[in-house]
Design an enzyme around this catalytic site. Structure first.
Site, PDB file in Angstrom:
ATOM      1  N   GLY A   1       0.814  -1.207   0.000  1.00  0.00           N
ATOM      2  CA  GLY A   1       0.000   0.000   0.000  1.00  0.00           C
ATOM      3  C   GLY A   1       0.846   1.256   0.000  1.00  0.00           C
ATOM      4  O   GLY A   1       2.025   1.228   0.355  1.00  0.00           O
ATOM      5  N   LYS A   2       0.224   2.361  -0.421  1.00  0.00           N
ATOM      6  CA  LYS A   2       0.909   3.650  -0.406  1.00  0.00           C
ATOM      7  C   LYS A   2      -0.031   4.672   0.182  1.00  0.00           C
ATOM      8  O   LYS A   2      -1.239   4.589  -0.028  1.00  0.00           O
ATOM      9  CB  LYS A   2       1.273   4.065  -1.841  1.00  0.00           C
ATOM     10  N   GLY A   3       0.509   5.622   0.912  1.00  0.00           N
ATOM     11  CA  GLY A   3      -0.348   6.665   1.488  1.00  0.00           C
ATOM     12  C   GLY A   3       0.388   7.979   1.505  1.00  0.00           C
ATOM     13  O   GLY A   3       1.510   8.057   1.002  1.00  0.00           O
ATOM     14  N   ARG A   4      -0.217   8.979   2.131  1.00  0.00           N
ATOM     15  CA  ARG A   4       0.436  10.293   2.132  1.00  0.00           C
ATOM     16  C   ARG A   4       1.684  10.291   3.011  1.00  0.00           C
ATOM     17  O   ARG A   4       2.588  11.071   2.841  1.00  0.00           O
ATOM     18  CB  ARG A   4      -0.540  11.379   2.595  1.00  0.00           C
ATOM     19  N   PHE A   5       1.751   9.348   3.955  1.00  0.00           N
ATOM     20  CA  PHE A   5       2.882   9.294   4.883  1.00  0.00           C
ATOM     21  C   PHE A   5       4.058   8.506   4.321  1.00  0.00           C
ATOM     22  O   PHE A   5       5.183   8.710   4.685  1.00  0.00           O
ATOM     23  CB  PHE A   5       2.424   8.599   6.160  1.00  0.00           C
ATOM     24  N   GLY A   6       3.817   7.565   3.405  1.00  0.00           N
ATOM     25  CA  GLY A   6       4.867   6.677   2.898  1.00  0.00           C
ATOM     26  C   GLY A   6       4.283   5.391   2.360  1.00  0.00           C
ATOM     27  O   GLY A   6       3.268   5.416   1.676  1.00  0.00           O
TER      28      GLY A   6
ATOM     29  N   ASP B   1      -9.855   9.981  12.177  1.00  0.00           N
ATOM     30  CA  ASP B   1      -9.766   9.702  10.737  1.00  0.00           C
ATOM     31  C   ASP B   1     -10.350   8.318  10.450  1.00  0.00           C
ATOM     32  O   ASP B   1      -9.754   7.518   9.734  1.00  0.00           O
ATOM     33  CB  ASP B   1      -8.315   9.800  10.264  1.00  0.00           C
TER      34      ASP B   1
ATOM     35  N   LYS C   1       4.907  -0.236   8.165  1.00  0.00           N
ATOM     36  CA  LYS C   1       4.570   1.061   7.593  1.00  0.00           C
ATOM     37  C   LYS C   1       5.848   1.879   7.615  1.00  0.00           C
ATOM     38  O   LYS C   1       6.423   2.102   8.684  1.00  0.00           O
ATOM     39  CB  LYS C   1       3.481   1.695   8.460  1.00  0.00           C
TER      40      LYS C   1
ATOM     41  N   VAL D   1       3.383   0.961   2.819  1.00  0.00           N
ATOM     42  CA  VAL D   1       3.156  -0.181   3.705  1.00  0.00           C
ATOM     43  C   VAL D   1       3.688  -1.437   3.027  1.00  0.00           C
ATOM     44  O   VAL D   1       3.419  -1.677   1.856  1.00  0.00           O
ATOM     45  CB  VAL D   1       1.656  -0.379   4.028  1.00  0.00           C
TER      46      VAL D   1
END
Ligand code: NAG
Length: 502
Positions: A211-216, A332, A231, A218
């Site tokens: 996975g990818k998110g705004r923080f970096g 959130d 993460k 997974v």
């Protein structure tokens, strides 16, 4: 004038002391790490000296080092200074070279037996003690197993929608789970001591990105034959990393419906810092992925909804006492931040934006910034900024609104009488894919619109109850909404009724 004369000495002394502590915070400690070789095996710090003796992977390790003041969290009982029975003996102290001591090997059974010079009484104790414990554990295990068998026997029906669902939760790798369980029940109840977390984190082999998110990013990783989720935060996101690790290590946070935290680690490889957060791995991924892939039956729907409510109720709840936990609001909550476990129950994840309540002073542990979280899931009072941020309960109410939206996503996918709808995000028919705050505010606050609850849900008791709960999660007035505990009770009741019908 006589008075001022006698005061002069202490004042000057104090003045020097203050200057000393401000400008030369240095506490000198013995240091055994490679970085300290240049400085003569010493280090200076504004925090504490630490000496540790650990027993990891069958080897004994002695380490002395400096801990910076920033790392002394939480105050009073820093993670860096926690010992773990049989694994790690740590001593933190605050005077020069105070870590120039020889700590004993942690007193686990392993080390004690090998030492040899025991009197007969000790020998009997050493041999009989663990045996007695083992028996006790076996007995308890048998008891629990029976209890579970009975509790779950009426749920043994095979689920058509998702054949991979195991009714009983089994983990492939018991060693890590056991380790965490032992440590969190014997120690502070918040998980592994930081020092062990490091050891764990540094022996994980990353496998694939999931996975990818705004923080970096997974990743799925392997640790001693088991899967873990890692993460990885970009170094810009150090604050998010620290905050999330801090929240996860809140005493007594562990709960079957909250993502199990394993370790936090910051690896400094000279040029950049890698920030890791290691947790349990759940192969189903997020509830969002799960609902996209599968429909659920009524039982599955209730199980997902009830477990999500249980997780949120535990998060929100304040437990008093030394082994208590503060109330925590998520801020959130959404289907992408909830994971689906192997037994098809939920685990609430992504606690990076959470806030904790200090009931003694009635304050919130960080200055909460106005509008964080995902716009689509923001409660009306967050969108129009009327939320009372000094009042901790307002954040809980905003969580409940989001939970209602998640319930709507789940319930649409419920397969009853052969009908179920395709997966959609809440408000999919009313706003574009990445709505602005303004668009959401117009919709939710001005037009007072909410996701559609179809009429045909009325014909099925379970769907009717879910619809009713949703409406009561979506009131414009936050204080009027249900509490997580109330929802949990309603759904438990529903699950009992539904099971009776089967
Ligand atoms: C710790 O530091 C002191 C002062 O430099 C030194 O005398 C002592 O030998 C050191 N102890 C160890 C175990 O390295």
């Amino acid at each position: 004038s006589k008075n001022t004369g006698s005061l002069a000495l202490p004042v000057v002394f104090c003045f020097f002391l203050i200057i000393q502590t401000i400008t030369f915070p240095a506490l000198r400690c013995n240091c055994s790490t490679a970085e300290c070789e240049k400085t003569g095996s010493q280090c200076e710090t504004d925090g504490a000296c630490m000496a540790s003796t650990s027993f990891i992977d069958g080897r004994e390790q002695h380490i002395r080092l400096c801990i910076t003041r920033d790392n002394l969290v939480p105050p009073g009982q820093p993670f860096y200074c926690l010992s773990a029975k049989g694994l790690l003996n740590i001593h933190c102290c605050y005077t020069n070279y105070c870590n120039n001591i020889d700590l004993k090997v942690p007193s686990g059974e392993l080390c004690q037996v090998s030492r040899g010079s025991w009197g007969p009484v000790e020998l009997v104790a050493v041999i009989a003690g663990p045996l007695f414990l083992l028996c006790l554990l076996l007995l308890m295990g048998a008891f629990l197993y029976q209890y579970h068998q009975r509790a779950y026997s009426h749920r043994q029906r095979l689920e058509v929608e998702d054949p991979s669902c195991d009714t009983l939760y089994m983990t492939k790798d018991r060693t890590l789970q056991d380790l965490i369980y032992d440590l969190s029940t014997s120690g502070s109840g918040s998980g592994l001591p930081l020092f062990v977390q490091r050891t764990v984190a540094r022996t994980i082999v990353l496998q694939e990105i999931i996975g990818k998110g705004r923080f970096g990013e997974v990743w799925r990783g392997r640790w001693r034959g088991g899967d873990v989720a890692v993460k990885i935060f970009s170094s810009r996101e150090e604050r998010s990393w620290f905050r999330e690790a801090e929240i996860y290590q809140t005493i007594m946070l562990r709960h079957e419906n909250i993502l199990g935290f394993i370790a936090a680690d910051n690896k400094d490889n000279g040029t950049w810092t890698q920030l890791w957060l290691v947790s349990d791995y759940h192969e189903h991924g997020s509830l969002f992925d799960y609902l996209n892939r599968y429909s659920v039956n009524i039982e599955g729907m209730i199980k997902l909804a009830l477990s999500a409510a249980s997780g949120l109720a535990h998060l929100h709840m304040e437990i008093l006492g030394t082994q208590g936990k503060p109330g925590i609001a998520h801020r959130d909550l959404k289907s992408k931040n909830i994971l689906v476990k192997k037994n098809c129950t939920c685990a609430i994840a992504d606690l990076g934006l959470a806030v904790r309540h200090d009931s003694a002073t009635d304050t919130i542990d960080i200055a909460p910034n106005q509008r964080v979280g995902t716009k689509r899931y923001m409660a009306p009072e967050v969108l129009d900024e009327t939320i009372n941020m000094r009042h901790f309960d307002s954040f809980k109410c905003a969580d409940i609104y989001a939970l209602g939206l998640v319930y709507w996503e789940i319930t649409r996918r419920c397969n009853s009488g052969g009908i179920h709808e395709e997966y959609q995000l809440p408000y999919y028919d009313l706003v574009p894919s990445d709505p602005t705050i303004e668009e959401m505010r117009k919709l939710v606050c001005d037009q007072k619109l909410r996701p559609n609850i179809p009429n045909w849900w009325q014909s099925y008791e379970a769907l009717r109850v879910m619809g009713k709960i949703m409406r009561e999660c979506w009131y414009a007035n936050g204080a009027a909404r249900l509490t997580a505990l109330r929802i949990k009770k309603s759904l438990s009741q529903l699950s009992i009724e539904e099971d009776l019908k089967v």
